[in-house]
Design an enzyme around this catalytic site. Sequence first.
Site, PDB file in Angstrom:
ATOM      1  N   GLU A  45      11.470  -6.642   6.811  1.00 17.64           N
ATOM      2  CA  GLU A  45      12.735  -5.917   6.950  1.00 17.64           C
ATOM      3  C   GLU A  45      13.359  -5.578   5.603  1.00 17.64           C
ATOM      4  O   GLU A  45      13.756  -4.435   5.350  1.00 17.64           O
ATOM      5  CB  GLU A  45      13.716  -6.743   7.786  1.00 17.64           C
ATOM      6  CG  GLU A  45      15.074  -6.061   7.971  1.00 17.64           C
ATOM      7  CD  GLU A  45      16.137  -7.002   8.500  1.00 17.64           C
ATOM      8  OE1 GLU A  45      17.188  -6.507   8.939  1.00 17.64           O
ATOM      9  OE2 GLU A  45      15.911  -8.232   8.454  1.00 17.64           O
ATOM     10  N   ASP A  67       5.342  -4.065  13.663  1.00 13.40           N
ATOM     11  CA  ASP A  67       4.242  -4.977  13.352  1.00 13.40           C
ATOM     12  C   ASP A  67       2.994  -4.479  14.070  1.00 13.40           C
ATOM     13  O   ASP A  67       3.049  -4.164  15.266  1.00 13.40           O
ATOM     14  CB  ASP A  67       4.599  -6.392  13.820  1.00 13.40           C
ATOM     15  CG  ASP A  67       3.699  -7.456  13.219  1.00 13.40           C
ATOM     16  OD1 ASP A  67       2.470  -7.242  13.179  1.00 13.40           O
ATOM     17  OD2 ASP A  67       4.219  -8.497  12.788  1.00 13.40           O
ATOM     18  N   LYS A 133     -14.320  -8.544   0.061  1.00 15.66           N
ATOM     19  CA  LYS A 133     -14.523  -9.858   0.674  1.00 15.66           C
ATOM     20  C   LYS A 133     -15.111  -9.761   2.078  1.00 15.66           C
ATOM     21  O   LYS A 133     -15.484 -10.775   2.675  1.00 15.66           O
ATOM     22  CB  LYS A 133     -13.209 -10.641   0.675  1.00 15.66           C
ATOM     23  CG  LYS A 133     -12.764 -11.040  -0.733  1.00 15.66           C
ATOM     24  CD  LYS A 133     -11.452 -11.788  -0.732  1.00 15.66           C
ATOM     25  CE  LYS A 133     -11.101 -12.266  -2.145  1.00 15.66           C
ATOM     26  NZ  LYS A 133     -10.939 -11.157  -3.099  1.00 15.66           N
ATOM     27  N   ASN A 173     -11.139  -5.310  -6.669  1.00 18.67           N
ATOM     28  CA  ASN A 173      -9.840  -5.753  -7.186  1.00 18.67           C
ATOM     29  C   ASN A 173      -8.976  -4.583  -7.599  1.00 18.67           C
ATOM     30  O   ASN A 173      -9.403  -3.729  -8.384  1.00 18.67           O
ATOM     31  CB  ASN A 173     -10.062  -6.663  -8.399  1.00 18.67           C
ATOM     32  CG  ASN A 173     -10.619  -8.014  -8.005  1.00 18.67           C
ATOM     33  OD1 ASN A 173      -9.892  -8.910  -7.627  1.00 18.67           O
ATOM     34  ND2 ASN A 173     -11.933  -8.148  -8.076  1.00 18.67           N
ATOM     35  N   VAL A 174      -7.760  -4.565  -7.088  1.00 17.46           N
ATOM     36  CA  VAL A 174      -6.768  -3.579  -7.506  1.00 17.46           C
ATOM     37  C   VAL A 174      -5.911  -4.253  -8.567  1.00 17.46           C
ATOM     38  O   VAL A 174      -5.068  -5.093  -8.260  1.00 17.46           O
ATOM     39  CB  VAL A 174      -5.919  -3.107  -6.316  1.00 17.46           C
ATOM     40  CG1 VAL A 174      -4.881  -2.096  -6.782  1.00 17.46           C
ATOM     41  CG2 VAL A 174      -6.809  -2.500  -5.239  1.00 17.46           C
ATOM     42  N   SER A 177      -1.904  -5.525  -8.755  1.00 16.23           N
ATOM     43  CA  SER A 177      -1.311  -5.755  -7.442  1.00 16.23           C
ATOM     44  C   SER A 177      -0.746  -7.169  -7.380  1.00 16.23           C
ATOM     45  O   SER A 177      -1.094  -8.049  -8.169  1.00 16.23           O
ATOM     46  CB  SER A 177      -2.355  -5.553  -6.338  1.00 16.23           C
ATOM     47  OG  SER A 177      -3.417  -6.473  -6.486  1.00 16.23           O
TER      48      SER A 177
END
Length: 367
Positions: A45, A67, A133, A173-174, A177
């Site tokens: 929120e 959600d 992953k 991998n970013v 982040s």
Amino acid sequence: MNHYLKGKRILVTGACGTVGSEIFRILCKTPEYEPKEIVGIDNSESELFFIDQKYLNDNRARFNLADVRDGTKINRVMKGIDIVFHAAALKHVVLCERSPFEAVQSNIHGVQNIITAAVDNRVSKVIFTSSDKAVNPTNVMGTSKLMGERLITAANSNNFVNDTVLASTRFGNVLGSSGSVIPIFQKQIEKGGPVTVTDSKMTRFIMSIEEAARLVIDSASIAKGGEVFITKMPVVRIIDLAEVMINELAPEYGYKPEEIEITEIGVKPGEKLYEELMSHEETRRAVELDHYFSVLPAFMGLYKDISYEYENMISKDVTDPYVSEVEPHLDKDSLRNFLLSNNLLDLNQYGTNHPDERYWPGDKKGS
């Protein structure tokens, strides 16, 4: 390449997350895209309120509290949507390991809810954002992302899928982040060290947040249905990343680079020394494009007539899995240029509350 977005209504799930928020930003700020409306949903929120404030002057931007676990709400939100970029997920390995059923609800049931709503509302395309992953997974999070990929691919083969095209993107991998190694190294350098690496032989695929988001967006324009797009990425040795960051940042905090120690702390449970973006089995059904590998569905006999012919195809014969251990890695000068050109060493962007270490199950002692 992206004229297909013009006049379209687009939904971005996980709009407050690292990748989701960047996808939303690029869709709004790139003139040639010209979408009619961009809807962002998230279950946070406060973060949703803050991101809403950023786009008050853009009449195309709209945000909803939702959600992905709530199939009924997702179905309502998706009415009239043309394209979905599904970035909502639980991504932290440790938390998913401690709460596996929550990971199932968000990362598996959530994907199913997206699929059902998209098909019911005749959405044109759905792009699911996955993770390295998911390849030979060693943990709950990776396994849940792999199941998400499988659901997306399998849904495309079912007769009830009208003209909806569903595909996945998979990347590593970013950098920069939330929870990634760069802000952790930055905090460790700020404190004067030590900078902790698990193993000096560890390698990783890397990309910037903007690169990740743009490749997700662009993949929608070429998706035929059921594929997993694997983005081509440079490779770094984590020890090189630590050394480059120390050389660049130590003087900013009043230290000499040689004063900052690098400590090896050992590989954590479930952690790999290298990163896999494609398995040996997937190479047999993969093709190489200019910016991606495209892994085609395994059960082609279940599919309706889909031609997997792409523009800018380089090869239909992929023999080597895409593994960071064997791919050439960036030298330190190239790595430094990558970090600077992508503004990844900006001392102000990671905030004051980012942790300076990571823990795994067993590291934290209970009472």
